[in-house]
Design a protein around this motif. Structure first.
Motif, PDB file in Angstrom:
ATOM      1  N   ASP A   5      14.850 -25.460  17.496  1.00 45.83           N
ATOM      2  CA  ASP A   5      14.970 -25.707  16.061  1.00 45.83           C
ATOM      3  C   ASP A   5      14.596 -27.028  15.805  1.00 45.83           C
ATOM      4  O   ASP A   5      14.071 -27.043  14.523  1.00 45.83           O
ATOM      5  CB  ASP A   5      16.508 -25.790  15.876  1.00 45.83           C
ATOM      6  CG  ASP A   5      17.170 -24.076  15.939  1.00 45.83           C
ATOM      7  OD1 ASP A   5      16.396 -23.367  16.091  1.00 45.83           O
ATOM      8  OD2 ASP A   5      18.318 -24.066  15.957  1.00 45.83           O
ATOM      9  N   PHE A   6      14.601 -28.092  16.366  1.00 42.21           N
ATOM     10  CA  PHE A   6      14.093 -29.463  16.031  1.00 42.21           C
ATOM     11  C   PHE A   6      12.434 -29.419  15.781  1.00 42.21           C
ATOM     12  O   PHE A   6      12.122 -29.862  15.037  1.00 42.21           O
ATOM     13  CB  PHE A   6      14.718 -30.623  16.688  1.00 42.21           C
ATOM     14  CG  PHE A   6      14.466 -31.754  16.343  1.00 42.21           C
ATOM     15  CD1 PHE A   6      15.425 -32.252  15.212  1.00 42.21           C
ATOM     16  CD2 PHE A   6      13.605 -32.843  16.935  1.00 42.21           C
ATOM     17  CE1 PHE A   6      14.863 -33.457  14.567  1.00 42.21           C
ATOM     18  CE2 PHE A   6      13.447 -34.089  16.181  1.00 42.21           C
ATOM     19  CZ  PHE A   6      13.835 -34.321  15.184  1.00 42.21           C
ATOM     20  N   THR A   7      12.032 -28.672  16.958  1.00 45.87           N
ATOM     21  CA  THR A   7      10.525 -28.651  17.059  1.00 45.87           C
ATOM     22  C   THR A   7       9.909 -28.007  15.678  1.00 45.87           C
ATOM     23  O   THR A   7       8.928 -28.198  15.148  1.00 45.87           O
ATOM     24  CB  THR A   7       9.991 -28.270  18.271  1.00 45.87           C
ATOM     25  OG1 THR A   7      10.408 -28.701  19.430  1.00 45.87           O
ATOM     26  CG2 THR A   7       8.548 -27.991  18.328  1.00 45.87           C
ATOM     27  N   SER A   8      10.821 -26.734  15.404  1.00 50.46           N
ATOM     28  CA  SER A   8      10.366 -26.014  14.186  1.00 50.46           C
ATOM     29  C   SER A   8      10.526 -26.938  13.001  1.00 50.46           C
ATOM     30  O   SER A   8       9.391 -26.748  12.145  1.00 50.46           O
ATOM     31  CB  SER A   8      11.389 -24.792  13.974  1.00 50.46           C
ATOM     32  OG  SER A   8      11.208 -23.781  15.134  1.00 50.46           O
ATOM     33  N   CYS A   9      11.621 -27.740  12.852  1.00 54.73           N
ATOM     34  CA  CYS A   9      11.771 -28.620  11.648  1.00 54.73           C
ATOM     35  C   CYS A   9      10.394 -29.552  11.586  1.00 54.73           C
ATOM     36  O   CYS A   9       9.906 -29.790  10.390  1.00 54.73           O
ATOM     37  CB  CYS A   9      12.765 -29.479  11.692  1.00 54.73           C
ATOM     38  SG  CYS A   9      14.342 -28.536  11.463  1.00 54.73           S
ATOM     39  N   LYS A  10      10.056 -30.005  12.810  1.00 51.42           N
ATOM     40  CA  LYS A  10       8.834 -30.973  12.720  1.00 51.42           C
ATOM     41  C   LYS A  10       7.514 -30.290  12.192  1.00 51.42           C
ATOM     42  O   LYS A  10       6.702 -30.881  11.539  1.00 51.42           O
ATOM     43  CB  LYS A  10       8.530 -31.439  14.057  1.00 51.42           C
ATOM     44  CG  LYS A  10       9.921 -32.500  14.615  1.00 51.42           C
ATOM     45  CD  LYS A  10       9.809 -32.961  16.033  1.00 51.42           C
ATOM     46  CE  LYS A  10       8.789 -33.684  16.614  1.00 51.42           C
ATOM     47  NZ  LYS A  10       8.752 -34.324  17.633  1.00 51.42           N
ATOM     48  N   ILE A  11       7.375 -28.961  12.774  1.00 49.29           N
ATOM     49  CA  ILE A  11       6.229 -28.258  12.333  1.00 49.29           C
ATOM     50  C   ILE A  11       6.270 -27.742  10.925  1.00 49.29           C
ATOM     51  O   ILE A  11       5.248 -28.125  10.293  1.00 49.29           O
ATOM     52  CB  ILE A  11       6.291 -26.752  13.301  1.00 49.29           C
ATOM     53  CG1 ILE A  11       5.909 -27.119  14.682  1.00 49.29           C
ATOM     54  CG2 ILE A  11       5.263 -25.831  12.697  1.00 49.29           C
ATOM     55  CD1 ILE A  11       5.860 -25.968  15.634  1.00 49.29           C
ATOM     56  N   TRP A  12       7.277 -27.550  10.442  1.00 50.73           N
ATOM     57  CA  TRP A  12       7.556 -27.186   8.943  1.00 50.73           C
ATOM     58  C   TRP A  12       7.225 -28.461   8.256  1.00 50.73           C
ATOM     59  O   TRP A  12       6.179 -28.227   7.162  1.00 50.73           O
ATOM     60  CB  TRP A  12       8.837 -26.764   8.636  1.00 50.73           C
ATOM     61  CG  TRP A  12       9.238 -25.512   9.191  1.00 50.73           C
ATOM     62  CD1 TRP A  12       8.358 -24.379   9.814  1.00 50.73           C
ATOM     63  CD2 TRP A  12      10.456 -25.127   9.725  1.00 50.73           C
ATOM     64  NE1 TRP A  12       9.185 -23.579  10.414  1.00 50.73           N
ATOM     65  CE2 TRP A  12      10.511 -23.932  10.354  1.00 50.73           C
ATOM     66  CE3 TRP A  12      11.719 -25.477   9.436  1.00 50.73           C
ATOM     67  CZ2 TRP A  12      11.467 -22.946  10.809  1.00 50.73           C
ATOM     68  CZ3 TRP A  12      12.818 -24.800   9.991  1.00 50.73           C
ATOM     69  CH2 TRP A  12      12.623 -23.530  10.733  1.00 50.73           C
ATOM     70  N   SER A  13       7.774 -29.499   8.492  1.00 49.07           N
ATOM     71  CA  SER A  13       7.331 -30.772   7.923  1.00 49.07           C
ATOM     72  C   SER A  13       5.842 -31.346   7.880  1.00 49.07           C
ATOM     73  O   SER A  13       5.389 -31.670   6.752  1.00 49.07           O
ATOM     74  CB  SER A  13       8.321 -32.301   8.482  1.00 49.07           C
ATOM     75  OG  SER A  13       9.446 -31.863   8.180  1.00 49.07           O
ATOM     76  N   TYR A  14       5.290 -31.096   8.933  1.00 52.39           N
ATOM     77  CA  TYR A  14       3.966 -31.317   9.202  1.00 52.39           C
ATOM     78  C   TYR A  14       2.921 -30.152   8.371  1.00 52.39           C
ATOM     79  O   TYR A  14       2.256 -30.699   7.533  1.00 52.39           O
ATOM     80  CB  TYR A  14       3.367 -31.180  10.740  1.00 52.39           C
ATOM     81  CG  TYR A  14       1.979 -31.313  10.928  1.00 52.39           C
ATOM     82  CD1 TYR A  14       1.604 -32.442  11.127  1.00 52.39           C
ATOM     83  CD2 TYR A  14       1.249 -30.218  10.867  1.00 52.39           C
ATOM     84  CE1 TYR A  14      -0.007 -32.798  11.162  1.00 52.39           C
ATOM     85  CE2 TYR A  14      -0.437 -30.436  11.251  1.00 52.39           C
ATOM     86  CZ  TYR A  14      -0.716 -31.600  11.280  1.00 52.39           C
ATOM     87  OH  TYR A  14      -2.148 -31.924  11.514  1.00 52.39           O
ATOM     88  N   ILE A  15       3.289 -29.079   8.354  1.00 51.39           N
ATOM     89  CA  ILE A  15       2.606 -28.148   7.467  1.00 51.39           C
ATOM     90  C   ILE A  15       2.651 -28.435   6.129  1.00 51.39           C
ATOM     91  O   ILE A  15       1.757 -28.429   5.241  1.00 51.39           O
ATOM     92  CB  ILE A  15       3.068 -26.521   7.816  1.00 51.39           C
ATOM     93  CG1 ILE A  15       2.509 -26.176   9.309  1.00 51.39           C
ATOM     94  CG2 ILE A  15       2.553 -25.670   6.872  1.00 51.39           C
ATOM     95  CD1 ILE A  15       3.022 -24.900   9.792  1.00 51.39           C
ATOM     96  N   ALA A  16       4.253 -28.590   5.722  1.00 47.76           N
ATOM     97  CA  ALA A  16       4.275 -28.878   4.228  1.00 47.76           C
ATOM     98  C   ALA A  16       3.420 -30.062   3.761  1.00 47.76           C
ATOM     99  O   ALA A  16       3.026 -30.287   2.514  1.00 47.76           O
ATOM    100  CB  ALA A  16       5.692 -28.873   3.880  1.00 47.76           C
ATOM    101  N   ALA A  17       3.149 -31.090   4.335  1.00 55.34           N
ATOM    102  CA  ALA A  17       2.781 -32.425   4.262  1.00 55.34           C
ATOM    103  C   ALA A  17       1.430 -32.422   4.054  1.00 55.34           C
ATOM    104  O   ALA A  17       0.537 -32.657   3.203  1.00 55.34           O
ATOM    105  CB  ALA A  17       3.046 -33.630   4.999  1.00 55.34           C
TER     106      ALA A  17
END
Length: 170
Positions: free
Chosen positions: A26-38
């Protein structure tokens, strides 16, 4: 004084738990989502995240993609995390393995937990509770070990979702 002391204690003690670990997937997914969104914009969370893989974090073992399951409010939250880090970091320095990305996600979780506690206080005051009763109710929420564990250790986004759901009109 009790309320300000509680907030201060909450904000000082929670970051001490950040380094104890995280919920891997879940935490890795959050990191991926923040990266993609930015990097590509928050609308791309619904497309690119379903194509993302986690080989660096899973040592090549097959694992499901971190498809983005949330609505637009959470897309804005992850975009804001990435955008703020893009402002603070030199150009193109936002990386998935960045410790600053870990810190940013966990700090956002802690702050949303604090906002939820303040909202609990306001709800209790509006429901007719005394100032002292409302502060105690908010403190019971803020100092709940489950809230600390989910937000500060695992890095789960439940505090963000709880604020969104508490504040929704019924």
């Amino acid at each position: 004084l009790l309320m300000y002391g509680s907030i201060f204690l909450y904000l000082i003690l929670n970051p001490l738990l950040f380094s104890l670990g995280n919920h891997f997937y879940d935490f890795t997914s959050c990191k991926i989502w923040s990266y993609i969104a930015a990097r590509y914009g928050f609308t791309e969370l619904y497309h690119l995240s379903s194509l993302a893989t986690l080989p660096h974090h899973t040592t090549g073992e097959p694992i499901g993609s971190p498809a983005f399951p949330y609505g637009p409010v959470m897309a804005y939250v992850f975009a804001a995390i990435g955008w703020i880090l893009n402002i603070l970091l030199p150009a193109n320095e936002l990386r998935l393995d960045s410790f600053l990305l870990d810190l940013a996600i966990k700090w956002v979780n802690v702050l949303f937990g604090l906002f939820s506690g303040i909202l609990v206080y306001l709800i209790l005051r509006r429901a007719g509770g005394s100032d002292r009763q409302s502060i105690i109710g908010a403190m019971l929420f803020l100092f709940n070990p489950a809230i600390w564990f989910m937000a500060s250790i695992w890095g789960e986004t439940h505090t963000i979702l709880s604020l969104i759901h508490i504040s929704e009109p019924t």
